[in-house]
Motif scaffolding. Structure first.
Motif, PDB file in Angstrom:
ATOM      1  N   ILE A  82       2.975  13.346  -1.965  1.00 46.76           N
ATOM      2  CA  ILE A  82       4.614  13.441  -1.549  1.00 46.76           C
ATOM      3  C   ILE A  82       5.009  12.151  -1.588  1.00 46.76           C
ATOM      4  O   ILE A  82       6.303  12.105  -2.006  1.00 46.76           O
ATOM      5  N   VAL A  83       4.445  11.215  -0.997  1.00 49.60           N
ATOM      6  CA  VAL A  83       5.227   9.864  -0.918  1.00 49.60           C
ATOM      7  C   VAL A  83       5.613   9.149  -2.352  1.00 49.60           C
ATOM      8  O   VAL A  83       6.452   8.612  -2.395  1.00 49.60           O
ATOM      9  N   TRP A  84       4.425   9.746  -3.261  1.00 49.01           N
ATOM     10  CA  TRP A  84       5.015   9.059  -4.798  1.00 49.01           C
ATOM     11  C   TRP A  84       6.362   9.968  -5.178  1.00 49.01           C
ATOM     12  O   TRP A  84       7.049   9.561  -5.933  1.00 49.01           O
ATOM     13  N   GLY A 144       7.081   1.399  -0.056  1.00 41.49           N
ATOM     14  CA  GLY A 144       7.606  -0.004   0.421  1.00 41.49           C
ATOM     15  C   GLY A 144       7.902   0.215   1.847  1.00 41.49           C
ATOM     16  O   GLY A 144       8.829  -0.553   2.454  1.00 41.49           O
ATOM     17  N   ASN A 145       7.834   1.104   2.844  1.00 40.31           N
ATOM     18  CA  ASN A 145       8.079   1.384   4.037  1.00 40.31           C
ATOM     19  C   ASN A 145       7.806  -0.067   4.754  1.00 40.31           C
ATOM     20  O   ASN A 145       7.025  -0.766   4.568  1.00 40.31           O
ATOM     21  N   LEU A 146       8.896  -0.353   5.569  1.00 40.72           N
ATOM     22  CA  LEU A 146       8.838  -1.571   6.554  1.00 40.72           C
ATOM     23  C   LEU A 146       8.034  -1.440   7.718  1.00 40.72           C
ATOM     24  O   LEU A 146       8.507  -1.502   8.991  1.00 40.72           O
ATOM     25  N   ILE A 147       6.659  -1.254   7.535  1.00 43.54           N
ATOM     26  CA  ILE A 147       5.883  -0.824   8.592  1.00 43.54           C
ATOM     27  C   ILE A 147       5.719  -1.762   9.840  1.00 43.54           C
ATOM     28  O   ILE A 147       5.894  -1.407  10.942  1.00 43.54           O
ATOM     29  N   PRO A 148       5.445  -3.282   9.646  1.00 38.50           N
ATOM     30  CA  PRO A 148       5.261  -3.901  10.868  1.00 38.50           C
ATOM     31  C   PRO A 148       6.687  -3.862  11.733  1.00 38.50           C
ATOM     32  O   PRO A 148       6.505  -4.072  12.967  1.00 38.50           O
ATOM     33  N   GLY A 205       0.821  -1.376   0.023  1.00 37.19           N
ATOM     34  CA  GLY A 205      -0.077  -0.038  -0.034  1.00 37.19           C
ATOM     35  C   GLY A 205       1.020   1.452  -0.159  1.00 37.19           C
ATOM     36  O   GLY A 205       0.670   2.224  -0.692  1.00 37.19           O
ATOM     37  N   CYS A 206       1.981   1.163   0.707  1.00 33.32           N
ATOM     38  CA  CYS A 206       2.833   2.312   0.719  1.00 33.32           C
ATOM     39  C   CYS A 206       3.687   2.367  -0.761  1.00 33.32           C
ATOM     40  O   CYS A 206       4.388   1.494  -0.660  1.00 33.32           O
ATOM     41  N   PRO A 207       3.847   3.613  -1.414  1.00 32.59           N
ATOM     42  CA  PRO A 207       4.542   3.573  -2.610  1.00 32.59           C
ATOM     43  C   PRO A 207       5.965   3.708  -1.996  1.00 32.59           C
ATOM     44  O   PRO A 207       7.020   3.414  -3.099  1.00 32.59           O
ATOM     45  N   PHE A 246       7.627  14.642   6.405  1.00 31.45           N
ATOM     46  CA  PHE A 246       7.048  15.012   5.441  1.00 31.45           C
ATOM     47  C   PHE A 246       5.785  14.215   5.150  1.00 31.45           C
ATOM     48  O   PHE A 246       4.527  14.642   5.490  1.00 31.45           O
ATOM     49  N   THR A 247       6.007  13.127   5.076  1.00 35.44           N
ATOM     50  CA  THR A 247       5.004  12.007   4.864  1.00 35.44           C
ATOM     51  C   THR A 247       4.033  11.560   6.198  1.00 35.44           C
ATOM     52  O   THR A 247       2.993  11.574   6.113  1.00 35.44           O
ATOM     53  N   GLY A 248       4.900  11.797   7.418  1.00 34.41           N
ATOM     54  CA  GLY A 248       4.095  11.558   8.695  1.00 34.41           C
ATOM     55  C   GLY A 248       2.973  12.574   8.998  1.00 34.41           C
ATOM     56  O   GLY A 248       2.355  12.507   9.555  1.00 34.41           O
ATOM     57  N   LEU A 260       2.247   7.351  14.073  1.00 33.17           N
ATOM     58  CA  LEU A 260       3.571   6.640  14.506  1.00 33.17           C
ATOM     59  C   LEU A 260       4.914   7.179  13.640  1.00 33.17           C
ATOM     60  O   LEU A 260       5.785   7.413  14.274  1.00 33.17           O
ATOM     61  N   GLU A 261       4.667   7.276  12.370  1.00 25.79           N
ATOM     62  CA  GLU A 261       5.707   7.693  11.226  1.00 25.79           C
ATOM     63  C   GLU A 261       6.199   8.835  11.966  1.00 25.79           C
ATOM     64  O   GLU A 261       7.275   9.201  12.039  1.00 25.79           O
ATOM     65  N   LYS A 262       5.362   9.912  12.148  1.00 26.19           N
ATOM     66  CA  LYS A 262       5.452  11.209  12.575  1.00 26.19           C
ATOM     67  C   LYS A 262       6.401  11.444  13.843  1.00 26.19           C
ATOM     68  O   LYS A 262       7.221  11.949  14.122  1.00 26.19           O
ATOM     69  N   LEU A 301       1.690  14.540   6.200  1.00 23.94           N
ATOM     70  CA  LEU A 301       1.004  15.130   5.114  1.00 23.94           C
ATOM     71  C   LEU A 301       0.453  13.822   4.078  1.00 23.94           C
ATOM     72  O   LEU A 301      -0.415  14.036   3.199  1.00 23.94           O
ATOM     73  N   CYS A 302       0.801  12.546   4.441  1.00 28.79           N
ATOM     74  CA  CYS A 302       0.635  11.455   3.649  1.00 28.79           C
ATOM     75  C   CYS A 302      -1.148  11.083   3.924  1.00 28.79           C
ATOM     76  O   CYS A 302      -1.377  11.106   5.031  1.00 28.79           O
ATOM     77  N   PRO A 303      -1.784  10.935   2.870  1.00 29.82           N
ATOM     78  CA  PRO A 303      -3.150  10.387   2.856  1.00 29.82           C
ATOM     79  C   PRO A 303      -2.974   8.764   3.588  1.00 29.82           C
ATOM     80  O   PRO A 303      -4.009   8.337   3.706  1.00 29.82           O
ATOM     81  N   ALA A 304      -1.963   8.060   3.767  1.00 27.81           N
ATOM     82  CA  ALA A 304      -1.671   6.936   4.207  1.00 27.81           C
ATOM     83  C   ALA A 304      -2.303   5.901   3.574  1.00 27.81           C
ATOM     84  O   ALA A 304      -3.394   5.061   4.115  1.00 27.81           O
ATOM     85  N   PRO A 305      -1.938   5.641   2.251  1.00 24.08           N
ATOM     86  CA  PRO A 305      -2.725   4.479   1.361  1.00 24.08           C
ATOM     87  C   PRO A 305      -2.377   3.051   2.219  1.00 24.08           C
ATOM     88  O   PRO A 305      -3.294   2.243   2.227  1.00 24.08           O
ATOM     89  N   CYS A 306      -1.162   3.205   2.926  1.00 26.55           N
ATOM     90  CA  CYS A 306      -0.786   1.966   3.903  1.00 26.55           C
ATOM     91  C   CYS A 306      -1.923   1.540   4.622  1.00 26.55           C
ATOM     92  O   CYS A 306      -2.262   0.590   4.942  1.00 26.55           O
ATOM     93  N   GLU A 307      -2.679   2.535   5.312  1.00 25.75           N
ATOM     94  CA  GLU A 307      -3.622   2.199   6.366  1.00 25.75           C
ATOM     95  C   GLU A 307      -4.990   1.563   5.658  1.00 25.75           C
ATOM     96  O   GLU A 307      -5.494   0.923   6.283  1.00 25.75           O
TER      97      GLU A 307
HETATM   98  S1  SF4 Z   1       1.762   7.168   5.868  1.00 29.06           S
HETATM   99 FE1  SF4 Z   1       2.333   7.103   3.613  1.00 29.06          FE
HETATM  100  S2  SF4 Z   1       4.663   7.159   3.415  1.00 29.06           S
HETATM  101 FE2  SF4 Z   1       3.833   6.366   5.617  1.00 29.06          FE
HETATM  102  S3  SF4 Z   1       3.893   4.386   5.479  1.00 29.06           S
HETATM  103 FE3  SF4 Z   1       1.707   5.134   4.943  1.00 29.06          FE
HETATM  104  S4  SF4 Z   1       1.787   5.242   2.574  1.00 29.06           S
HETATM  105 FE4  SF4 Z   1       3.939   4.942   3.237  1.00 29.06          FE
END
Ligand code: SF4
Ligand SMILES: Cc1cc2nc3c(=O)[nH]c(=O)nc-3n(C[C@H](O)[C@H](O)[C@H](O)COP(=O)(O)OP(=O)(O)OC[C@H]3O[C@@H](n4cnc5c(N)ncnc54)[C@H](O)[C@@H]3O)c2cc1C
Length: 481
Positions: free
Chosen positions: A446-448, A54-58, A50-52, A85-87, A112-114, A89-95
């Motif tokens: 921004i994330v893209w 590929g952030n290692l989220i878990p 979901g994250c453009p 920036f992403t923490g 959490l990222e922010k 402003l990102c619309p968080a497609p990962c979520e």
């Molecule tokens: S908030 Fe944006 S940059 Fe951060 S993990 Fe989710 S998609 Fe990726």
């Protein structure tokens, strides 16, 4: 199973609209660790795709849960140059792709990222790390938005001498002159740019490539060039009365306000919403930023028009998990006092004898969908309405790249007005010349832009050296802590 989703709250509207500062109220460390604990460490973490970036989220969620903040910051920076920036402003497609989101609220990944990156800055863990050796290759980057900045840091890490050219007097692109301070204060950009400078990147601001210096001279001086100039051509609304005084492009309004907040000079007449009945045409991010800015300037009223119908808050059945769903999104600015009107199209502007806007006329619209064909806009008979207004902000999006450089270089363009390059190598039809970010993919996120900057840097490094060790998407090395 134990903890509900919790994200930062906001200052009350009446308080926050008094200035242009960020207004999030941080969670306590114990609350953040609980939020990290909500991550299930899924066998297949769909949030990665979901994250453009590929952030290692878990992995960083687990580090937060364990209170290992420095480790979390290293994991985060392995794939993302600018999580501050992403923490924010990102619309968080990962979520939207989070497995927990199938039947519960997703993990609060963006928040959490922010907090990870801000904890890292507070503790001095984010330091300049110049490369250990130099290749003596020279790279020019034209445009200092998130795509250009990410590519600059990656190419500098590979040992190349990087110079970033920016026509504005400060670095940041739309992060600085588009996005208002209440979404991200500009010292956040300055803090990162200082680190990039210490790492050895040169910034030449106030230089419009193709106008102040010919692109040909850069081609002679540098071994490779990246175009990251954004998608800056604004969509217009060619209807009667569009030239009336008081019909203004959103970017003129937003850029001028950001300049005022920063104490910078601006050209042209002052555009102010103070005491005015404002109508913002366009329901995206830019429209939302116009609402928040108009309210802070003291608008009498703010109405927001959107041509699309009002979506529901639930995921539509034809856009299943883990894909990004089109649903009603309500920003903090929308909640500051704007009226939102959907399924509406503007037909003409009316001005007084002096040419000053006094009203606009709309019709209600619907979208006719025939399988296999593009949806067709249908006006609703008898729905014409006049709206009195003093200022209209056109937030209609962008139609592609400016053509000064592409014409000079005879670059191949795609049908949407972007510079053509495949996502396989980001190379244009001119050898040694690459393109990334909005200038390649059209107006985006921004994330893209960061993702494209990183990918392009890998391919430029390979072009210069024959091979590259710079990571591609999702290839960030996990730190050994
Ligand atoms: S908030 Fe944006 S940059 Fe951060 S993990 Fe989710 S998609 Fe990726
Ligand atoms: C008002 C607004 C709000 C937004 N809000 C969000 C948001 O909340 N979240 C989100 O994810 N995305 C948001 N976006 C989109 C996001 O800002 C862009 O997708 C992103 O900034 C694109 O990055 P970029 O590096 O490709 O280009 P840009 O950020 O556009 O940067 C391009 C830079 O190149 C410079 N340049 C261009 N040509 C030349 C030249 N010839 N010589 C020298 N310099 C040149 C420009 O001056 C500019 O500084 C928003 C966009 C707008 C307009």
């Amino acid at each position: 199973m134990e903890f509900d989703r919790k994200v930062e709250g906001y200052l009350e509207v009446a308080e926050r609209v008094k200035n242009y500062k960020e207004f999030a109220l941080p969670l306590k460390e114990s609350e953040l660790r609980e939020q990290g604990a909500r991550c299930m460490d899924c066998g297949i973490p769909f949030c990665h795709s979901g994250c453009p970036l590929g952030n290692l989220i878990p992995d960083f969620n687990d580090a937060v849960y364990q209170g290992k903040w420095e480790k979390a910051a290293k994991i985060l920076h392995a794939t993302n140059n600018f999580p501050e920036f992403t923490g924010r402003l990102c619309p968080a497609p990962c979520e939207e792709a989070c497995v927990l989101g199938i039947n519960a609220d997703p993990v609060s990944i963006e928040n959490l990222e922010k907090n990870i990156v801000e904890t890292a800055f507070k503790n001095g863990w984010i330091k300049a790390t110049p490369p250990r050796y130099r290749t003596e290759k020279k790279v020019a980057i034209i445009g200092s938005g998130p795509a250009g900045l990410a590519a600059a840091q990656q190419l500098n890490r590979a040992g190349h001498w990087v110079t970033v050219f920016e026509r504005d007097e400060k670095v940041g692109g739309l992060l600085r002159y588009g996005i208002p301070d209440f979404k991200m204060e500009k010292h956040i950009i300055d803090r990162r740019v200082k680190i990039l400078e210490k790492e050895g990147i040169t910034f030449r601001t106030g230089v419009h490539v193709g106008v102040d210096i010919p692109i040909g001279s850069l081609q002679g001086e540098y071994d490779a060039l990246l175009l990251s100039g954004g998608a800056t051509v604004r969509r217009t609304l060619p209807i009667p009365g569009a030239n009336s005084q008081g019909v203004v492009q959103a970017m003129d309004f937003l850029a001028q306000n950001n300049r005022k907040v920063d104490g910078l000079p601006y050209s042209g007449e002052e555009i102010s919403a103070k005491g005015k009945r404002v109508i913002v045409i366009g329901g995206g991010d830019t429209g939302s930023d116009c609402i928040g800015t108009s309210i802070r300037q003291g608008a009498r009223s703010v109405i927001n028009f959107e041509i699309m119908p009002q979506g529901g808050t639930d995921r539509p059945a034809d856009q299943p998990w883990p894909f990004w769903p089109m649903r009603l999104r309500t920003s903090s600015s929308h909640k500051e006092g704007a009226e939102r009107v959907f399924s509406i199209s503007t037909k003409r502007f009316n001005a007084n004898a002096q040419g000053q806007l006094k009203s606009l006329v709309t019709t209600g619209v619907s979208w006719e969908r025939v399988p296999g064909q593009r949806p067709r806009l249908v006006e609703q008979a008898g729905s014409e309405r006049e709206w009195e207004c003093d200022l209209v902000l056109l937030a209609l999006g962008f139609t592609g790249s400016e053509t000064t450089l592409s014409d000079a270089l005879d670059l191949s363009m795609d049908p949407r007005g972007n510079i053509r390059a495949s996502a396989k190598d980001y190379a244009t039809n001119v050898p040694g010349l690459f393109v990334a970010g909005d200038q390649r993919r059209g107006q985006s996120l921004i994330v893209w832009a960061i993702s494209e900057g990183r990918q392009a840097a890998h391919h430029m490094d390979a072009y210069l050296m024959g091979a590259s060790n710079l990571p591609l998407k999702g290839e960030g090395d996990l730190p050994r802590i």
